[in-house]
Design a protein around this motif. Structure first.
Motif, PDB file in Angstrom:
ATOM      1  N   ALA A  43       0.826  -1.211   0.000  1.00  0.00           N
ATOM      2  CA  ALA A  43       0.000   0.000   0.000  1.00  0.00           C
ATOM      3  C   ALA A  43       0.859   1.260   0.000  1.00  0.00           C
ATOM      4  O   ALA A  43       0.563   2.230  -0.715  1.00  0.00           O
ATOM      5  N   LEU A  44       1.938   1.256   0.782  1.00  0.00           N
ATOM      6  CA  LEU A  44       2.831   2.420   0.828  1.00  0.00           C
ATOM      7  C   LEU A  44       3.486   2.664  -0.529  1.00  0.00           C
ATOM      8  O   LEU A  44       3.600   3.809  -0.980  1.00  0.00           O
ATOM      9  N   GLY A  45       3.902   1.592  -1.199  1.00  0.00           N
ATOM     10  CA  GLY A  45       4.482   1.740  -2.531  1.00  0.00           C
ATOM     11  C   GLY A  45       3.483   2.339  -3.501  1.00  0.00           C
ATOM     12  O   GLY A  45       3.813   3.226  -4.297  1.00  0.00           O
ATOM     13  N   SER A  46       2.251   1.879  -3.427  1.00  0.00           N
ATOM     14  CA  SER A  46       1.208   2.422  -4.293  1.00  0.00           C
ATOM     15  C   SER A  46       0.959   3.895  -3.995  1.00  0.00           C
ATOM     16  O   SER A  46       0.876   4.717  -4.910  1.00  0.00           O
ATOM     17  N   LEU A  47       0.849   4.242  -2.728  1.00  0.00           N
ATOM     18  CA  LEU A  47       0.610   5.643  -2.350  1.00  0.00           C
ATOM     19  C   LEU A  47       1.738   6.553  -2.834  1.00  0.00           C
ATOM     20  O   LEU A  47       1.488   7.668  -3.295  1.00  0.00           O
ATOM     21  N   ALA A  48       2.966   6.065  -2.751  1.00  0.00           N
ATOM     22  CA  ALA A  48       4.102   6.869  -3.202  1.00  0.00           C
ATOM     23  C   ALA A  48       4.044   7.109  -4.704  1.00  0.00           C
ATOM     24  O   ALA A  48       4.492   8.154  -5.192  1.00  0.00           O
ATOM     25  N   SER A  49       3.465   6.177  -5.440  1.00  0.00           N
ATOM     26  CA  SER A  49       3.456   6.282  -6.906  1.00  0.00           C
ATOM     27  C   SER A  49       2.227   6.997  -7.468  1.00  0.00           C
ATOM     28  O   SER A  49       2.151   7.224  -8.669  1.00  0.00           O
ATOM     29  N   THR A  50       1.275   7.354  -6.600  1.00  0.00           N
ATOM     30  CA  THR A  50       0.033   7.954  -7.098  1.00  0.00           C
ATOM     31  C   THR A  50      -0.143   9.407  -6.659  1.00  0.00           C
ATOM     32  O   THR A  50      -1.257   9.938  -6.715  1.00  0.00           O
ATOM     33  N   ALA A  51       0.931  10.053  -6.235  1.00  0.00           N
ATOM     34  CA  ALA A  51       0.838  11.460  -5.810  1.00  0.00           C
ATOM     35  C   ALA A  51       0.190  12.279  -6.922  1.00  0.00           C
ATOM     36  O   ALA A  51       0.450  12.073  -8.108  1.00  0.00           O
ATOM     37  N   GLY A  52      -0.683  13.198  -6.535  1.00  0.00           N
ATOM     38  CA  GLY A  52      -1.355  14.067  -7.493  1.00  0.00           C
ATOM     39  C   GLY A  52      -2.699  13.543  -7.959  1.00  0.00           C
ATOM     40  O   GLY A  52      -3.466  14.273  -8.577  1.00  0.00           O
ATOM     41  N   GLN A  53      -3.011  12.278  -7.689  1.00  0.00           N
ATOM     42  CA  GLN A  53      -4.311  11.723  -8.060  1.00  0.00           C
ATOM     43  C   GLN A  53      -5.330  12.010  -6.953  1.00  0.00           C
ATOM     44  O   GLN A  53      -4.958  12.316  -5.822  1.00  0.00           O
ATOM     45  N   PRO A  54      -6.623  11.895  -7.241  1.00  0.00           N
ATOM     46  CA  PRO A  54      -7.645  12.137  -6.215  1.00  0.00           C
ATOM     47  C   PRO A  54      -7.461  11.210  -5.012  1.00  0.00           C
ATOM     48  O   PRO A  54      -7.108  10.031  -5.182  1.00  0.00           O
ATOM     49  N   PRO A  55      -7.690  11.711  -3.801  1.00  0.00           N
ATOM     50  CA  PRO A  55      -7.385  10.937  -2.586  1.00  0.00           C
ATOM     51  C   PRO A  55      -8.134   9.614  -2.480  1.00  0.00           C
ATOM     52  O   PRO A  55      -7.549   8.597  -2.121  1.00  0.00           O
ATOM     53  N   GLU A  56      -9.413   9.599  -2.787  1.00  0.00           N
ATOM     54  CA  GLU A  56     -10.166   8.348  -2.677  1.00  0.00           C
ATOM     55  C   GLU A  56      -9.635   7.305  -3.656  1.00  0.00           C
ATOM     56  O   GLU A  56      -9.531   6.120  -3.334  1.00  0.00           O
ATOM     57  N   GLU A  57      -9.245   7.749  -4.839  1.00  0.00           N
ATOM     58  CA  GLU A  57      -8.668   6.853  -5.849  1.00  0.00           C
ATOM     59  C   GLU A  57      -7.327   6.304  -5.368  1.00  0.00           C
ATOM     60  O   GLU A  57      -7.027   5.119  -5.561  1.00  0.00           O
ATOM     61  N   ARG A  58      -6.506   7.132  -4.734  1.00  0.00           N
ATOM     62  CA  ARG A  58      -5.211   6.688  -4.217  1.00  0.00           C
ATOM     63  C   ARG A  58      -5.384   5.617  -3.148  1.00  0.00           C
ATOM     64  O   ARG A  58      -4.666   4.610  -3.123  1.00  0.00           O
TER      65      ARG A  58
END
Length: 189
Positions: free
Chosen positions: A138-153
């Motif tokens: 999950a942390l890896g995914s969150l790091a790679s999705t910066a700038g996307q909508p929060p619920e989508e992240r």
């Protein structure tokens, strides 16, 4: 078992969790959610469904005097209430004069806190965090999705954890906290 994801977005905290209940190699998709509101707190737990049930239905979240620093409130007042709740509910453990509880996250006033099993309170400066057996994915995914909508992240992080970890299962519960309190403006007479 579990993946709980927390993300600060402006004056809100977004939190999501999976539905897995794991016992050895057995897994049950549970109807009771791991992410919920108790008063102004948004809470997501791992460790034990019993602990989560106590935090949801028995914990009386103490009020905070506006003059008290929020981190200090979490470390002192909030944790003291949690410790009493877990002890009274028969969940807190004591071994060699050390008391332990479980691990969970709290979104409050636009900030994200993690309470560890030794009752220490942490707040990550990066603005997001994850706990449970799927947390690394999950942390890896969150790091790679910066700038996307929060619920989508949050959803993508949970989906990534489910894809790679056997202890994480949909359906996912995603909620956002109440907005950070704003100073009241008074009208001039």
């Amino acid at each position: 078992m579990t993946c709980i994801v927390g993300l600060v977005d402006g004056d809100r905290v977004w939190m999501g969790g999976d539905s897995a209940g794991v016992n050895g190699l057995d897994i049950t998709v549970r109807a009771d959610t791991k992410v919920f509101r108790n008063g102004d707190c948004l809470i997501g737990f791992t460790s034990s469904f019993r602990m989560g049930q106590l935090l949801h239905y028995r914990l009386e979240v103490p009020s905070r005097d506006g003059d008290v620093d929020l981190f200090r409130y979490m470390v002192v007042d909030f944790v003291d209430a949690v410790r009493s709740c877990l002890k009274d509910g028969g969940y807190a453990h004591r071994s060699n004069d050390v008391e332990t509880g479980g691990t969970f996250m709290v979104g409050l006033e636009g900030r994200l806190f993690t309470v560890q099993s030794d009752y220490q309170v942490g707040e990550a400066v990066r603005g997001y965090h994850a706990i449970g057996c799927g947390s690394d994915y999950a942390l890896g995914s969150l790091a790679s999705t910066a700038g996307q909508p929060p619920e989508e992240r949050v959803l993508k992080a949970l989906e990534c954890a489910e894809m790679f970890n056997g202890g994480v299962r949909a359906p996912f519960t995603i909620q956002s906290s109440l907005r950070r309190p704003q100073l009241a403006l008074t009208e001039a007479a």
